[in-house]
Design an enzyme around this catalytic site. Sequence first.
Site, mmCIF file in Angstrom:
data_model
loop_
_atom_site.group_PDB
_atom_site.id
_atom_site.type_symbol
_atom_site.label_atom_id
_atom_site.label_comp_id
_atom_site.label_asym_id
_atom_site.label_seq_id
_atom_site.Cartn_x
_atom_site.Cartn_y
_atom_site.Cartn_z
ATOM 1 C CG HIS A 197 -4.861 36.730 23.060
ATOM 2 N ND1 HIS A 197 -3.585 36.301 22.729
ATOM 3 C CD2 HIS A 197 -5.042 37.900 22.396
ATOM 4 C CE1 HIS A 197 -3.035 37.170 21.894
ATOM 5 N NE2 HIS A 197 -3.896 38.159 21.681
ATOM 6 C CB SER A 207 -9.103 38.325 22.276
ATOM 7 O OG SER A 207 -8.770 39.658 22.593
ATOM 8 C CG ASP A 217 -5.342 41.446 22.350
ATOM 9 O OD1 ASP A 217 -4.317 41.025 21.799
ATOM 10 O OD2 ASP A 217 -6.469 40.927 22.190
ATOM 11 C CG HIS A 232 -0.701 40.332 21.227
ATOM 12 N ND1 HIS A 232 -1.698 40.346 20.259
ATOM 13 C CD2 HIS A 232 0.408 40.813 20.611
ATOM 14 C CE1 HIS A 232 -1.204 40.808 19.129
ATOM 15 N NE2 HIS A 232 0.064 41.104 19.311
ATOM 16 C CG MET A 287 -0.463 44.565 19.707
ATOM 17 S SD MET A 287 -2.229 44.330 19.445
ATOM 18 C CE MET A 287 -2.666 43.623 21.028
HETATM 19 C C1 DX5 Z 1 -6.066 42.829 17.810
HETATM 20 C C2 DX5 Z 1 -5.793 41.804 18.858
HETATM 21 C C3 DX5 Z 1 -6.604 40.586 18.729
HETATM 22 C C4 DX5 Z 1 -8.094 40.805 18.713
HETATM 23 C C5 DX5 Z 1 -8.741 39.619 18.061
HETATM 24 O O1 DX5 Z 1 -5.003 43.656 17.599
HETATM 25 O O2 DX5 Z 1 -4.439 41.425 18.892
HETATM 26 O O3 DX5 Z 1 -6.243 39.644 19.746
HETATM 27 O O4 DX5 Z 1 -8.634 41.001 19.985
HETATM 28 O O5 DX5 Z 1 -10.086 39.876 17.901
HETATM 29 P P1 DX5 Z 1 -10.928 39.182 16.720
HETATM 30 O O6 DX5 Z 1 -10.889 37.720 16.975
HETATM 31 O O7 DX5 Z 1 -12.278 39.788 16.885
HETATM 32 O O8 DX5 Z 1 -10.259 39.562 15.429
HETATM 33 ZN ZN ZN Z 2 -3.899 39.761 20.272
#
Ligand code: DX5
Ligand code: ZN
Length: 215
Positions: free
Chosen positions: A33, A8, A35, A66, A68
């Site tokens: 990835h 990420s 976010d 991703h 959100m």
């Molecule tokens: C959080 C994101 C994740 C996050 C994961 O809402 O969707 O992708 O960056 O980070 P870790 O691996 O640190 O939980």
């Molecule tokens: Zn994510």
Amino acid sequence: MPALVAPSVLSADFGNLQRDIEFLNNSDADWFHVDVMDGVFVPNISFGFPVIKTLQQHATKPLDVHLMIVNPDNYIDELGKYKPAVLTVHYEACTHLHRTLQRIKAVGAKTGVALNPHTPVSMVKDILHEIDLLLIMSINPGFGGQKFEPLAIEKVREAKALITAKGTHTLIEVDGGVTPDNCDALIAAGADVLVAGTAVFAAPDRNAAIVRLKG
Ligand code: DX5
Ligand code: ZN
């Protein structure tokens, strides 16, 4: 089968973003990835189009975006310009999920649907044939560095059974708190893609962490 690993970018050093992109390009990572948070669907704001454009220009691996955000339909055409391999929307943010997935396909991306921890896998039963990637959240989305919710392992198992029963080619991705302590159980349950922020970027040897997460 070893899992694909999608580090990420949220956990990267944004002051040295190009350096961290180059690290991922030269690492064993499979996808980036990405976010995107809007401060409405989740209580945090991450980054938007300028950063995604930078990633598209410099990343040599697929972008796994991703979203959100609420009203993702409003941004799919613009996002399509940055050639994401996968565009994932949240089940909880889409009133007309079927229409949203058609819009994602129209910009040439694979379709992804994310499920928050409280959303049962069965909610996507009737639309599974339209979903290329089912993202099981193992945290409440919004922040990196949170603690893994073990319920996700059972949800991966359920998702795998549903995919097998329906005969689709949907990949299962898990996101949130993924570490060397839970990756093997997730892979055994049927996970195909593991997202990891902290477990990669805070590791003393970041590429060794990526290799370890593959199982
Ligand atoms: C959080 C994101 C994740 C996050 C994961 O809402 O969707 O992708 O960056 O980070 P870790 O691996 O640190 O939980
Ligand atoms: Zn994510």
